[in-house]
Design a protein around this motif. Structure first.
Motif, PDB file in Angstrom:
ATOM      1  N   ILE A   1       0.858  -1.184   0.000  1.00 29.22           N
ATOM      2  CA  ILE A   1       0.000   0.000   0.000  1.00 29.22           C
ATOM      3  C   ILE A   1       0.893   1.232   0.000  1.00 29.22           C
TER       4      ILE A   1
ATOM      5  N   ALA B   1      -4.359   7.228   4.131  1.00 23.95           N
ATOM      6  CA  ALA B   1      -5.356   6.343   4.729  1.00 23.95           C
ATOM      7  C   ALA B   1      -6.432   5.945   3.727  1.00 23.95           C
TER       8      ALA B   1
ATOM      9  N   ARG C   1      -5.165   3.120   1.753  1.00 21.77           N
ATOM     10  CA  ARG C   1      -5.152   1.908   2.575  1.00 21.77           C
ATOM     11  C   ARG C   1      -6.528   1.259   2.585  1.00 21.77           C
ATOM     12  N   ARG C   2      -7.575   2.072   2.809  1.00 18.88           N
ATOM     13  CA  ARG C   2      -8.937   1.523   2.844  1.00 18.88           C
ATOM     14  C   ARG C   2      -9.305   0.880   1.513  1.00 18.88           C
TER      15      ARG C   2
ATOM     16  N   GLU D   1       0.385  -5.838   8.986  1.00 14.93           N
ATOM     17  CA  GLU D   1       0.778  -4.617   8.277  1.00 14.93           C
ATOM     18  C   GLU D   1       2.147  -4.194   8.786  1.00 14.93           C
TER      19      GLU D   1
ATOM     20  N   VAL E   1       3.364   0.516   3.045  1.00 15.56           N
ATOM     21  CA  VAL E   1       3.051  -0.503   4.052  1.00 15.56           C
ATOM     22  C   VAL E   1       2.849  -1.838   3.334  1.00 15.56           C
TER      23      VAL E   1
ATOM     24  N   VAL F   1       1.189  -5.387   3.409  1.00 18.47           N
ATOM     25  CA  VAL F   1       0.011  -5.979   4.042  1.00 18.47           C
ATOM     26  C   VAL F   1      -0.150  -7.424   3.599  1.00 18.47           C
TER      27      VAL F   1
END
Length: 519
Positions: free
Chosen positions: A449, A453, A456-457, A488, A499, A501
């Motif tokens: 990612i 944010a 990320r979602r 993560e 990040v 994941v």
């Protein structure tokens, strides 16, 4: 359901109805697999007075593919296509492999331009002309197995997928393993995993077919599934494509079985066999996954492997005459002939367990000449080895619950210092087969990612939808789907915040007539 675990020495099997074990058995594994499987099936159906039509599913765990790599046998020649020039040329494929394994796989290697950076940018465009040239040579040599590995493919598999389509349009007989479908981030380890998987696929066709033929010969027509190394199942079709995902499924089944037999979801499990004791950690009812590169047959891979500590202590471990050492050499399957308690002349860990009063088998009178001091010191050493193993695996300094499973669990005759409670459940000797019988369908994926944010979602939702679709295709009951694990990890020293994941999702099998599958 029937759960079967085909080991190197014994085949363990159970017939279960909901959470109840109706029948169990342990038979010798046959050289051709099918005979041992048939003996187990016949024993279970006879004990339970069941008809083949009563069965809803058969779950099978096998070590056949791990053994093939370790023993360098039944491996097919593989063509390797690495996508990553110009940056990916410095360390060629199979670097660091044992020479005898390289000879067994005999890889034909090609490196072409392409690949992505961690944030999805192309390193260079995919070179289809170089790919066509490679395909011509692969076809001329009669190679059918191809492993494709592209830089950062788990984050962006577009080029691997484009290569698959390009190859199959021209050569539909080719059999491909794409690295993003089997390994995680990390090019070399993921490429190694893809090559091993490709080399095993012809063997997988034969082994999976033999399982199906054995079931059909007993008029068993229900679906059958194969155990994966993360404690979940894959169907017959997926098993033929990804045989390498069965590596370490035996210890994994034992951990799952230990959880089901005791109801504990967080504990240490000691699986004691004839040669080794495998110590693993239950976390949320599933084996704790290793964060280190796993070595299979001397090759570094990044499969999702359970975090297992093997100790050279088992029921057949040879004890030095002065009691100063136990194992790692074992008499293994020859214990009934070589162990002193059975009339042999080799002192084993099982002899010490019987002499100390912790086990009742064989003829204890044959051990009367053993000095009491020797029995006491060796018995203490066995417990000390297991205590030290538990201490190495647990994540806190306090004692933790410990579950004993496996045929060699009789070696433990007194409390362990590192155990807050010590459990040896009923049917612990066939915990691996119970774990197989109650396993769920599972799948996982890994993405990178990059961004805020909102990004990320978006990525997490895409991963959930993709995993749910995979579960549906594999026969999972979607209303029971849940995220079993999500990791993560921030990636340091990147120009843009990134990040890593990893998400794992599981679901119960959607079996006709079964309202809820245990586990």
């Amino acid at each position: 359901r029937i759960g079967i675990d085909v080991g190197g020495t014994h085949t363990d099997a159970v017939l279960v109805k909901s959470n109840e074990v109706v029948a169990s058995c342990k038979v010798l594994t046959s050289q051709n697999i099918s005979d041992g499987l048939l003996n187990a099936l016949d024993s279970l159906l006879r004990q339970a007075s069941s008809e083949p039509a009563d069965l809803q599913a058969v779950m099978i765990g096998t070590t056949q593919f791990t053994n093939a790599v370790v023993e360098r046998r039944s491996l097919e020649q593989v063509a390797v296509i690495r996508v990553g020039l110009p940056s990916g040329a410095s360390i060629p494929p199979t670097t660091g492999w044992p020479d005898d394994l390289v000879a067994a796989v005999n890889p034909l290697v090609f490196m072409i331009s392409g690949g992505h950076t961690y944030d999805g940018l192309e390193i260079s465009p995919l070179d289809l002309d170089a790919l066509d040239s490679a395909l011509q040579k692969i076809s001329e040599q009669g190679i059918r197995q191809i492993a494709v590995a592209s830089i950062f493919a788990p984050s962006d598999p577009a080029q691997e997928l484009a290569i698959e389509q390009h190859i199959l349009r021209q050569f539909p007989q080719m059999d491909l393993t794409l690295s993003h479908r089997i390994g995680q981030l990390g090019l070399l380890e993921r490429e190694n995993a893809a090559i091993l998987n490709a080399s095993l696929k012809p063997l997988a066709q034969r082994v999976i077919s033999s399982f199906g033929e054995a079931l059909a010969s007993r008029s068993i027509s229900c679906p059958f599934y194969i155990s994966q190394n993360d404690g979940t199942l894959m169907d017959e079709v997926m098993a033929r494509q990804f045989p390498a995902l069965t590596f370490s499924s035996g210890p994994t089944n034992s951990l799952r079985g230990a959880s089901l037999l005791t109801g504990l979801e967080d504990a240490i499990v000691i699986d004691i066999g004839g040669t080794t004791s495998d110590i693993g950690v239950l976390k949320g009812g599933f084996p704790r996954q290793s964060n280190l590169s796993a070595s299979v047959g001397g090759v570094r891979t990044n499969f999702r492997m359970p975090d297992i500590l093997p100790l050279g202590l088992g029921g057949g471990s040879i004890v030095k005459p002065d009691g100063s050492q136990i194992g790692p050499v074992s008499v293994g399957y020859q214990l009934p002939q070589m162990g002193r308690v059975f009339g042999g002349d080799t002192l084993t860990a099982t002899d010490i367990a019987v002499a100390s009063g912790g086990a009742d088998l064989g003829d204890a009178s044959l051990l009367q000449d053993l000095p009491a001091s020797l029995i006491a010191s060796v018995n203490e050493l066995m417990h000390q080895m297991l205590d030290e193993g538990v201490d190495r695996m647990k994540s806190s300094r306090d004692p933790v619950p410990v579950i004993l499973v496996g045929g060699g669990a009789l070696l433990v005759s007194k409390p362990l210092k590192q155990a807050s409670t010590l459990l040896k459940p009923e049917y612990s000797g066939v915990a691996n087969a119970i774990g197989a019988a109650h396993s769920q369908i599972g799948c996982d994926m890994e993405r990178m990612i990059v961004g805020d944010a909102s990004a990320r979602r978006t990525v997490l939702e895409e991963m959930k939808l993709h995993l749910r679709d995979q579960l549906r295709q594999a026969g999972g009951k979607l209303e029971t789907a849940r995220i079993a694990d999500q990791e993560e990890t921030a990636v340091s020293y990147m120009a843009t915040p990134a990040v890593r994941v990893r998400m794992k999702m599981v679901a119960d099998l959607d079996l006709p007539g079964e309202a809820h599958a245990a586990g």
